[in-house]
Design a protein around this motif. Structure first.
Motif, PDB file in Angstrom:
ATOM      1  N   LEU A 180       0.697  -1.279  -0.094  1.00  0.00           N
ATOM      2  CA  LEU A 180      -0.355   0.086   0.155  1.00  0.00           C
ATOM      3  C   LEU A 180       0.894   1.196  -0.036  1.00  0.00           C
ATOM      4  O   LEU A 180       0.463   2.330  -0.696  1.00  0.00           O
ATOM      5  CB  LEU A 180      -0.889  -0.122   1.142  1.00  0.00           C
ATOM      6  CG  LEU A 180      -2.028  -1.137   1.143  1.00  0.00           C
ATOM      7  CD1 LEU A 180      -2.891  -1.138   2.531  1.00  0.00           C
ATOM      8  CD2 LEU A 180      -3.055  -0.632   0.129  1.00  0.00           C
ATOM      9  N   ARG A 181       1.954   1.044   0.820  1.00  0.00           N
ATOM     10  CA  ARG A 181       2.773   2.370   0.879  1.00  0.00           C
ATOM     11  C   ARG A 181       3.216   2.511  -0.692  1.00  0.00           C
ATOM     12  O   ARG A 181       3.515   3.830  -0.885  1.00  0.00           O
ATOM     13  CB  ARG A 181       3.778   2.216   1.908  1.00  0.00           C
ATOM     14  CG  ARG A 181       4.946   3.092   2.015  1.00  0.00           C
ATOM     15  CD  ARG A 181       4.334   4.586   2.661  1.00  0.00           C
ATOM     16  NE  ARG A 181       5.281   5.653   2.555  1.00  0.00           N
ATOM     17  CZ  ARG A 181       5.417   6.338   1.599  1.00  0.00           C
ATOM     18  NH1 ARG A 181       4.691   6.472   0.596  1.00  0.00           N
ATOM     19  NH2 ARG A 181       6.332   7.391   1.653  1.00  0.00           N
ATOM     20  N   ALA A 182       4.023   1.518  -1.213  1.00  0.00           N
ATOM     21  CA  ALA A 182       4.578   1.793  -2.566  1.00  0.00           C
ATOM     22  C   ALA A 182       3.475   1.850  -3.574  1.00  0.00           C
ATOM     23  O   ALA A 182       4.011   3.217  -4.372  1.00  0.00           O
ATOM     24  CB  ALA A 182       4.875   0.293  -2.875  1.00  0.00           C
ATOM     25  N   ASP A 183       2.172   1.701  -3.585  1.00  0.00           N
ATOM     26  CA  ASP A 183       1.151   2.243  -4.407  1.00  0.00           C
ATOM     27  C   ASP A 183       0.956   3.771  -4.012  1.00  0.00           C
ATOM     28  O   ASP A 183       0.801   4.357  -5.077  1.00  0.00           O
ATOM     29  CB  ASP A 183       0.004   1.438  -4.345  1.00  0.00           C
ATOM     30  CG  ASP A 183      -0.913   1.575  -5.334  1.00  0.00           C
ATOM     31  OD1 ASP A 183      -0.725   1.501  -6.640  1.00  0.00           O
ATOM     32  OD2 ASP A 183      -2.120   2.370  -4.854  1.00  0.00           O
ATOM     33  N   ASP A 243      -6.066   2.531  -4.394  1.00  0.00           N
ATOM     34  CA  ASP A 243      -6.572   3.664  -3.531  1.00  0.00           C
ATOM     35  C   ASP A 243      -7.897   3.167  -2.902  1.00  0.00           C
ATOM     36  O   ASP A 243      -8.350   3.534  -1.965  1.00  0.00           O
ATOM     37  CB  ASP A 243      -6.851   4.840  -4.134  1.00  0.00           C
ATOM     38  CG  ASP A 243      -5.531   5.756  -4.347  1.00  0.00           C
ATOM     39  OD1 ASP A 243      -4.525   5.030  -3.807  1.00  0.00           O
ATOM     40  OD2 ASP A 243      -5.559   6.537  -5.343  1.00  0.00           O
ATOM     41  N   GLN A 244      -8.443   2.162  -3.668  1.00  0.00           N
ATOM     42  CA  GLN A 244      -9.778   1.604  -3.192  1.00  0.00           C
ATOM     43  C   GLN A 244      -9.796   0.480  -2.056  1.00  0.00           C
ATOM     44  O   GLN A 244     -10.624   0.367  -1.342  1.00  0.00           O
ATOM     45  CB  GLN A 244     -10.490   0.976  -4.220  1.00  0.00           C
ATOM     46  CG  GLN A 244     -10.399  -0.274  -4.689  1.00  0.00           C
ATOM     47  CD  GLN A 244      -8.906  -0.505  -5.318  1.00  0.00           C
ATOM     48  OE1 GLN A 244      -8.276   0.518  -5.766  1.00  0.00           O
ATOM     49  NE2 GLN A 244      -8.196  -1.747  -5.741  1.00  0.00           N
ATOM     50  N   VAL A 245      -8.468   0.202  -1.793  1.00  0.00           N
ATOM     51  CA  VAL A 245      -8.248  -0.868  -0.637  1.00  0.00           C
ATOM     52  C   VAL A 245      -8.289  -0.054   0.693  1.00  0.00           C
ATOM     53  O   VAL A 245      -7.518   0.633   0.881  1.00  0.00           O
ATOM     54  CB  VAL A 245      -7.097  -1.572  -0.705  1.00  0.00           C
ATOM     55  CG1 VAL A 245      -6.775  -2.589   0.287  1.00  0.00           C
ATOM     56  CG2 VAL A 245      -6.977  -2.370  -1.990  1.00  0.00           C
ATOM     57  N   GLN A 246      -9.475  -0.465   1.475  1.00  0.00           N
ATOM     58  CA  GLN A 246      -9.685   0.196   2.780  1.00  0.00           C
ATOM     59  C   GLN A 246      -9.660  -0.680   3.806  1.00  0.00           C
ATOM     60  O   GLN A 246      -9.332  -0.144   4.923  1.00  0.00           O
ATOM     61  CB  GLN A 246     -11.040   1.136   2.719  1.00  0.00           C
ATOM     62  CG  GLN A 246     -10.918   2.244   1.460  1.00  0.00           C
ATOM     63  CD  GLN A 246     -10.212   3.191   1.817  1.00  0.00           C
ATOM     64  OE1 GLN A 246      -9.776   3.676   2.895  1.00  0.00           O
ATOM     65  NE2 GLN A 246      -9.421   3.859   0.586  1.00  0.00           N
ATOM     66  N   GLN A 276     -12.269  -5.514 -10.553  1.00  0.00           N
ATOM     67  CA  GLN A 276     -10.761  -5.336 -10.287  1.00  0.00           C
ATOM     68  C   GLN A 276     -10.640  -4.790  -8.740  1.00  0.00           C
ATOM     69  O   GLN A 276      -9.872  -5.216  -7.937  1.00  0.00           O
ATOM     70  CB  GLN A 276      -9.760  -4.555 -11.325  1.00  0.00           C
ATOM     71  CG  GLN A 276      -8.405  -4.587 -10.798  1.00  0.00           C
ATOM     72  CD  GLN A 276      -7.260  -4.336 -11.826  1.00  0.00           C
ATOM     73  OE1 GLN A 276      -7.575  -4.822 -13.130  1.00  0.00           O
ATOM     74  NE2 GLN A 276      -6.513  -3.644 -11.518  1.00  0.00           N
ATOM     75  N   ASP A 277     -11.327  -3.845  -8.335  1.00  0.00           N
ATOM     76  CA  ASP A 277     -11.467  -3.371  -7.112  1.00  0.00           C
ATOM     77  C   ASP A 277     -11.567  -4.228  -5.966  1.00  0.00           C
ATOM     78  O   ASP A 277     -11.148  -4.101  -4.955  1.00  0.00           O
ATOM     79  CB  ASP A 277     -12.462  -1.789  -7.101  1.00  0.00           C
ATOM     80  CG  ASP A 277     -11.518  -0.765  -7.923  1.00  0.00           C
ATOM     81  OD1 ASP A 277     -10.433  -0.754  -8.292  1.00  0.00           O
ATOM     82  OD2 ASP A 277     -12.512   0.313  -8.162  1.00  0.00           O
ATOM     83  N   ARG A 278     -12.855  -4.724  -6.123  1.00  0.00           N
ATOM     84  CA  ARG A 278     -13.254  -5.811  -5.018  1.00  0.00           C
ATOM     85  C   ARG A 278     -12.246  -6.955  -5.042  1.00  0.00           C
ATOM     86  O   ARG A 278     -11.860  -7.466  -3.872  1.00  0.00           O
ATOM     87  CB  ARG A 278     -14.706  -6.327  -5.583  1.00  0.00           C
ATOM     88  CG  ARG A 278     -15.723  -5.158  -5.332  1.00  0.00           C
ATOM     89  CD  ARG A 278     -16.923  -6.020  -5.824  1.00  0.00           C
ATOM     90  NE  ARG A 278     -17.367  -7.460  -5.342  1.00  0.00           N
ATOM     91  CZ  ARG A 278     -17.742  -8.527  -5.966  1.00  0.00           C
ATOM     92  NH1 ARG A 278     -17.809  -8.293  -7.152  1.00  0.00           N
ATOM     93  NH2 ARG A 278     -17.884  -9.319  -5.210  1.00  0.00           N
ATOM     94  N   TYR A 279     -11.554  -7.127  -6.211  1.00  0.00           N
ATOM     95  CA  TYR A 279     -10.837  -8.397  -6.171  1.00  0.00           C
ATOM     96  C   TYR A 279      -9.500  -8.114  -5.437  1.00  0.00           C
ATOM     97  O   TYR A 279      -9.014  -8.928  -4.400  1.00  0.00           O
ATOM     98  CB  TYR A 279     -10.211  -8.781  -7.732  1.00  0.00           C
ATOM     99  CG  TYR A 279      -9.090  -9.874  -7.972  1.00  0.00           C
ATOM    100  CD1 TYR A 279      -9.658 -11.256  -7.803  1.00  0.00           C
ATOM    101  CD2 TYR A 279      -7.981  -9.747  -8.064  1.00  0.00           C
ATOM    102  CE1 TYR A 279      -9.108 -12.303  -8.043  1.00  0.00           C
ATOM    103  CE2 TYR A 279      -7.205 -10.639  -8.268  1.00  0.00           C
ATOM    104  CZ  TYR A 279      -7.665 -11.886  -8.243  1.00  0.00           C
ATOM    105  OH  TYR A 279      -6.786 -13.069  -8.474  1.00  0.00           O
ATOM    106  N   GLN A 312      -9.140  -5.660  -3.056  1.00  0.00           N
ATOM    107  CA  GLN A 312      -9.731  -5.494  -1.551  1.00  0.00           C
ATOM    108  C   GLN A 312      -9.856  -6.890  -1.114  1.00  0.00           C
ATOM    109  O   GLN A 312      -9.180  -7.084  -0.041  1.00  0.00           O
ATOM    110  CB  GLN A 312     -11.131  -4.964  -1.617  1.00  0.00           C
ATOM    111  CG  GLN A 312     -11.809  -4.832  -0.334  1.00  0.00           C
ATOM    112  CD  GLN A 312     -10.974  -4.062   0.515  1.00  0.00           C
ATOM    113  OE1 GLN A 312     -11.215  -2.886   0.839  1.00  0.00           O
ATOM    114  NE2 GLN A 312     -10.100  -4.821   1.560  1.00  0.00           N
ATOM    115  N   GLY A 313     -10.055  -7.925  -1.843  1.00  0.00           N
ATOM    116  CA  GLY A 313     -10.123  -9.351  -1.221  1.00  0.00           C
ATOM    117  C   GLY A 313      -8.675  -9.844  -0.840  1.00  0.00           C
ATOM    118  O   GLY A 313      -8.277 -10.545   0.139  1.00  0.00           O
TER     119      GLY A 313
END
Length: 454
Positions: A109-112, A120-123, A181-184, A186-187
């Motif tokens: 997450l830090r690298a992204d 960014d959608q991973v919360q 892709q966002d849900r994927y 996140q999983g």
């Protein structure tokens, strides 16, 4: 059998589940035919026909399951290559010295954040130290100081490459993501991190070092290496046991849950299985030192395969009291120690092994609460949540039954039935159903006249 009994409910199950269930039912039916051949129709030609049928089924199912993926590997296109597994078992192994077992998610997450902003959608993220789901804002920060500037830039590039190059899989077993892709992703960040041992991580790194510095080429070689090892495992069973045993093992290997599509996605995650097979093959051929080395190597990769070695250690302890057998037993013990110590030093310093054992302890406790995992601790957790006493009593009872029923058996069946000990004491993820094809190695013993009468 749970799946095979459930396929009759028809429309209640997904078409994919029904087809897999039907395949498992087919396996059970053909196994019944095999027994009937021995009991009702003891003819050699019928036996050969059953063996040929098993091999044909295994080859056909393998082709159906893997032809697109293998064609994609040859053409350089990611057909059924799952970024979920590549993210965990490539990225964490490649940067194992910097990430260890707890920093994969925070550092990704830090690298992204510092680069492409794909994630960014991973919360909500799993804290790999506690296995709790936490908000991304309170996740412990990445220990970026472990990276050199060059390694950090390479880590960012590899992460972005995985996200851009590997799409969300579209095969039927991934229908729940529906291409989102966002849900994927996140999983992915709610999974359980990297769980291979330091020894297995170093083996993966060794492949990366000797192969061309092209990610796709490296993945392709490692995927094919695992398949080649499994192929030689089947050949070894044929050599040490029989063609029929090899055919049954191959058929079970291609039908049990956990096979599709993972054998072309795991970066040495399943290497323990051919090593266990090589160990059992070597023992059956009286190559006992080689057997101990292979089984110790498998245990150094995933820990739980040590259950296949426990009967050997029991025999060694018993033989040490007999002067005429003492020397041979000490040689076997020395082989296990030398292999174990070698794997330990290859894996790295004591600190990384301590981190691994802490991670596995947390992992094991968490798995006991997931409904789809296997093992007595999981079952006990469903019956009486948080009852450690029930877990211990049940595990002792299962172990006692194992000792009682196999106390007069030879070493080989006791080694194979080591799976019972794993079931008694461990919570294992579903893909460890790949242990179950090892029961095929009992087939020559179970079909003897004495065993039938019993």
């Amino acid at each position: 059998m749970d799946i095979s009994c459930g396929w009759v409910v028809g429309e209640w199950l997904l078409p994919y589940t029904r087809s897999v269930s039907l395949l498992v039912t087919l396996v059970l039916g053909m196994s019944l035919l095999l027994v009937l051949r021995e009991v009702v129709i003891p003819k050699q030609r019928f036996s050969q026909a059953i063996t040929a049928l098993f091999f044909a089924g295994a080859i056909g199912l393998f082709w159906v399951g893997y032809a697109p993926a293998l064609r994609g590997l040859a053409q350089g296109t990611p057909v059924d290559v799952d970024p979920w597994h590549i993210f965990h078992y490539d990225l964490n192994a490649r940067y194992f010295d910097e990430l260890g077992y707890t920093d994969l998610y925070s550092c990704a997450l830090r690298a992204d954040e510092a680069g492409a902003h794909f994630l960014d959608q991973v919360q909500e993220v799993r804290d790999l130290k506690t296995y709790t789901l936490v908000s991304r804002s309170v996740l412990l920060p990445c220990t970026q100081e472990r990276f050199s500037s060059d390694r950090w830039r390479a880590f960012q590039a590899d992460l972005s490459g995985i996200i851009k190059f590997l799409p969300v899989p579209t095969a039927v077993e991934y229908q729940s993501w529906e291409g989102d892709q966002d849900r994927y992703w996140q999983g992915i960040f709610q999974d359980k991190g990297y769980n291979l041992s330091p020894f297995a991580a170093r083996l993966t790194q060794a492949f990366f070092e000797i192969l061309p510095d092209t990610r796709w080429q490296q993945w392709r070689v490692i995927f094919l290496t695992e398949l080649i090892f499994l192929f030689f495992a089947i050949i070894g069973i044929w050599y040490a046991f029989s063609a029929r045993t090899a055919a049954l093992f191959a058929l079970l290997l291609t039908t049990f849950w956990g096979t599709y599509p993972f054998l072309t996605n795991m970066l040495l995650q399943h290497l323990w299985l051919p090593f266990v097979v090589f160990g059992l093959v070597a023992w059956n051929k009286e190559w006992k030192i080689a057997s101990v080395v292979f089984l110790t190597g498998a245990s150094a990769m995933r820990l739980f395969p040590i259950v296949f070695l426990l009967p050997v250690f029991w025999d060694i302890a018993s033989a040490l009291r007999k002067k005429e057998e003492r020397r041979g037993s000490l040689v076997l013990l020395a082989a296990a120690i030398v292999m174990g110590v070698t794997a330990f030093f290859i894996g790295g310093p004591i600190s990384i092994w301590q981190e691994y054992f802490e991670k596995i302890s947390t992992h094991r406790a968490f798995l006991g609460h997931e409904l789809f995992n296997i093992g007595w601790p999981t079952i006990a957790g469903r019956l009486l949540p948080d009852s450690k006493l029930l877990v211990v009593i049940g595990a002792i009872a299962i172990t006692g039954a194992y000792v009682f029923f196999l106390r007069r058996a030879s070493t080989m069946p006791r080694m194979i039935f080591g799976m019972v000990i794993a079931f008694a004491w461990l919570s294992l993820s579903p893909y460890y159903y790949l242990m179950l094809p090892l029961f095929a190695l009992l087939q020559p013993l179970l079909l003897t006249r004495t065993a039938r009468i019993s």
